[in-house]
Design a protein around this motif. Sequence first.
Motif, PDB file in Angstrom:
ATOM      1  N   SER A   1       0.854  -1.192   0.000  1.00 16.33           N
ATOM      2  CA  SER A   1       0.000   0.000   0.000  1.00 16.33           C
ATOM      3  C   SER A   1       0.882   1.231   0.000  1.00 16.33           C
ATOM      4  N   ALA A   2       0.300   2.360  -0.381  1.00 19.40           N
ATOM      5  CA  ALA A   2       1.053   3.604  -0.354  1.00 19.40           C
ATOM      6  C   ALA A   2       1.463   3.941   1.070  1.00 19.40           C
ATOM      7  N   ALA A   3       0.570   3.701   2.017  1.00 19.12           N
ATOM      8  CA  ALA A   3       0.874   3.991   3.418  1.00 19.12           C
ATOM      9  C   ALA A   3       2.054   3.166   3.907  1.00 19.12           C
ATOM     10  N   ALA A   4       2.121   1.908   3.481  1.00 18.95           N
ATOM     11  CA  ALA A   4       3.237   1.049   3.873  1.00 18.95           C
ATOM     12  C   ALA A   4       4.548   1.530   3.257  1.00 18.95           C
ATOM     13  N   ALA A   5       4.484   2.011   2.027  1.00 20.81           N
ATOM     14  CA  ALA A   5       5.681   2.536   1.378  1.00 20.81           C
ATOM     15  C   ALA A   5       6.189   3.767   2.109  1.00 20.81           C
ATOM     16  N   VAL A   6       5.279   4.642   2.526  1.00 18.98           N
ATOM     17  CA  VAL A   6       5.656   5.835   3.274  1.00 18.98           C
ATOM     18  C   VAL A   6       6.282   5.450   4.611  1.00 18.98           C
ATOM     19  N   ALA A   7       5.707   4.449   5.265  1.00 19.44           N
ATOM     20  CA  ALA A   7       6.202   4.024   6.574  1.00 19.44           C
ATOM     21  C   ALA A   7       7.603   3.413   6.490  1.00 19.44           C
ATOM     22  N   ALA A   8       7.986   2.909   5.327  1.00 18.92           N
ATOM     23  CA  ALA A   8       9.234   2.159   5.199  1.00 18.92           C
ATOM     24  C   ALA A   8      10.481   3.017   5.342  1.00 18.92           C
ATOM     25  N   ASN A   9      10.413   4.294   4.922  1.00 23.02           N
ATOM     26  CA  ASN A   9      11.614   5.130   4.910  1.00 23.02           C
ATOM     27  C   ASN A   9      11.281   6.581   5.238  1.00 23.02           C
TER      28      ASN A   9
END
Length: 299
Positions: free
Chosen positions: A61-69
């Motif tokens: 998800s986009a939210a997961a991508a944001v949370a990654a870095n």
Amino acid sequence: MTTTPGGHTPEKTSVSLLGLGSMGTALARAWLAAGHPLTVWNRTPARATALTAEGARVADSAAAAVAANSLVVLCLLDDASVAEALADADLTGKDLVNLTTSTPAEARARAEWARERGARYLDGGIMAVPPMVGVPEAGGYVFYSGSRALFERHQAVLAVPVGTTYVGADPGFAALHDVALLSAMYGMFAGAAHAFALIRQEDIDPTAFAPLLADWLTAMAPSVHQTAAQLRDGDYTRGTVSPLAMQVAGTPTFLSTAEGQGVSPELLTPYFALMRRRLTEGGSPDEDLTGVIDLLVRP
């Protein structure tokens, strides 16, 4: 690559990239090739999956991508897509670099939107096409505007795919520079289209004509420096070689030639009309064409 005092090679900055169209994919491959850990997300999952073989981590998800870095780069369709993609993301403490094409007003509003959600924001205007990404000699670059401190913090990472040019603290300046340069490009394309149309029905090889046209446009391009100096100083007659009155007097020749060649003058007539208007509404007959710019700026 430099090493730490202990002799260890520092890890390269991790990047999260949202949006894998042609440009986003080119950016992703450049970062991966340079060894930057990359998390990607795309609305169409297949585009993201294709990058896993090159080392990318795919977020669900986009939210997961944001949370990654901490560093999050956006290269989406438009400003509305940015709002939609980040609707459920926690932006607190994130460094958002928005390379999505937008207007200056949208960029300024998006910067405030990001600030209200606890993120730092940098806007970008890409002056390159995908084949230029990752090829330094191609000359591509990105305009950046917003926080200078944020730009300097990530400049080395952002410069991996293409060059970087910082144009000011106003978040809208990158988009403004982008659109201004592209607008000039389309004006050049319009002039070139008219030139080719004039020879289209004659026994003239367009491939033989093209170098002449390219050389002439190249020779004329430096005139922008004189225009800029005249705008800055307010003296539109300084250094003028071809006065406004003389150029207006010559416009019928261009229109008659177009008619004789069976070519529509519609790409030329708006500019010619502005030239005549400038002359009749108080412009000096001895000035350059710079005064036309004042007619375009609405109060």
